[in-house]
Design a protein around this motif. Sequence first.
Motif, short mmCIF file in Angstrom:
data_model
loop_
_atom_site.label_atom_id
_atom_site.label_comp_id
_atom_site.label_asym_id
_atom_site.label_seq_id
_atom_site.Cartn_x
_atom_site.Cartn_y
_atom_site.Cartn_z
N HIS A 4 21.36 3.00 -19.05
CA HIS A 4 20.74 4.02 -18.21
C HIS A 4 21.16 3.85 -16.76
N LEU A 5 21.08 2.64 -16.24
CA LEU A 5 21.46 2.41 -14.84
C LEU A 5 22.96 2.60 -14.63
N GLN A 6 23.76 2.25 -15.62
CA GLN A 6 25.20 2.50 -15.52
C GLN A 6 25.47 4.00 -15.43
N PHE A 7 24.74 4.77 -16.23
CA PHE A 7 24.89 6.22 -16.18
C PHE A 7 24.52 6.76 -14.80
N VAL A 8 23.40 6.31 -14.25
CA VAL A 8 22.93 6.76 -12.95
C VAL A 8 23.97 6.43 -11.87
N GLU A 9 24.52 5.23 -11.92
CA GLU A 9 25.53 4.84 -10.93
C GLU A 9 26.80 5.67 -11.11
N ARG A 10 27.18 5.90 -12.35
CA ARG A 10 28.38 6.71 -12.63
C ARG A 10 28.18 8.14 -12.12
N ALA A 11 26.99 8.68 -12.31
CA ALA A 11 26.69 10.02 -11.80
C ALA A 11 26.87 10.04 -10.28
N THR A 30 19.22 10.16 -12.28
CA THR A 30 17.87 9.70 -12.62
C THR A 30 17.04 10.83 -13.20
N LEU A 31 17.11 12.00 -12.58
CA LEU A 31 16.30 13.12 -13.06
C LEU A 31 16.84 13.71 -14.36
N LEU A 32 18.14 13.56 -14.60
CA LEU A 32 18.69 14.01 -15.88
C LEU A 32 18.11 13.21 -17.05
N GLY A 38 8.96 14.75 -15.15
CA GLY A 38 9.75 14.40 -13.97
C GLY A 38 9.32 13.09 -13.35
N HIS A 39 9.75 12.87 -12.12
CA HIS A 39 9.43 11.66 -11.36
C HIS A 39 8.95 12.05 -9.97
N THR A 40 8.16 11.17 -9.37
CA THR A 40 7.82 11.33 -7.96
C THR A 40 8.95 10.74 -7.14
N VAL A 44 11.42 7.52 -8.08
CA VAL A 44 12.89 7.57 -8.00
C VAL A 44 13.39 6.47 -7.07
N ALA A 45 12.76 6.33 -5.92
CA ALA A 45 13.16 5.29 -4.95
C ALA A 45 13.06 3.91 -5.59
N ALA A 46 11.99 3.66 -6.32
CA ALA A 46 11.82 2.35 -6.97
C ALA A 46 12.88 2.14 -8.05
N LEU A 47 13.12 3.16 -8.85
CA LEU A 47 14.13 3.03 -9.92
C LEU A 47 15.52 2.76 -9.35
N LEU A 48 15.82 3.39 -8.23
CA LEU A 48 17.15 3.26 -7.63
C LEU A 48 17.24 2.13 -6.61
N GLN A 49 16.11 1.55 -6.31
CA GLN A 49 16.04 0.54 -5.24
C GLN A 49 16.68 1.11 -3.97
N ALA A 50 16.22 2.30 -3.62
CA ALA A 50 16.74 3.02 -2.46
C ALA A 50 15.58 3.35 -1.53
N SER A 51 15.89 3.70 -0.30
CA SER A 51 14.85 4.03 0.67
C SER A 51 14.18 5.35 0.31
#
Length: 151
Positions: A4-11, A30-32, A38-40, A44-51
Amino acid sequence: MSNHLQFVERAGVLLEMIGMPRLSGRVLGTLLCAPPGGHTAAEVAALLQASRAGVGSALKHLTMMGLIEHAPSPGERADRFRMRPGAWAELTEQGNRKLNTFVQLAEEGLRALPPGGDPAPLQEMGAFYRLWLDLFPQVLAQWHALNRRPE
């Protein structure tokens, strides 16, 4: 790293290659894969470890593009986001209208071709995009027929 995370990074990487910010591509990935509700933005920020700010900008960008939408969740204060049904066909329709620019450019180039200039590249460009513009409405009609939802 999970599939899943590989897919998100590839996207993120692939969409960056076509001009979208990488984080917008990662958010889209992530939303795909999101659950139906859906997600809040925080999820999304937590899943991606992003701001949160970066994710918020990406969500706004994807919403403006028409790819995602707010997903109402009664009783929940945070906005949820999900993929917008029909977004791919609509996005392609919008892009397709822009392709007429290439037909016009090819025609203009042929009119402006200097003596000794090779018309073949301009003829190929014009022919390709005229064919695409002729065939696309049929493809879109087939897509809509395949994806009619029972009412």
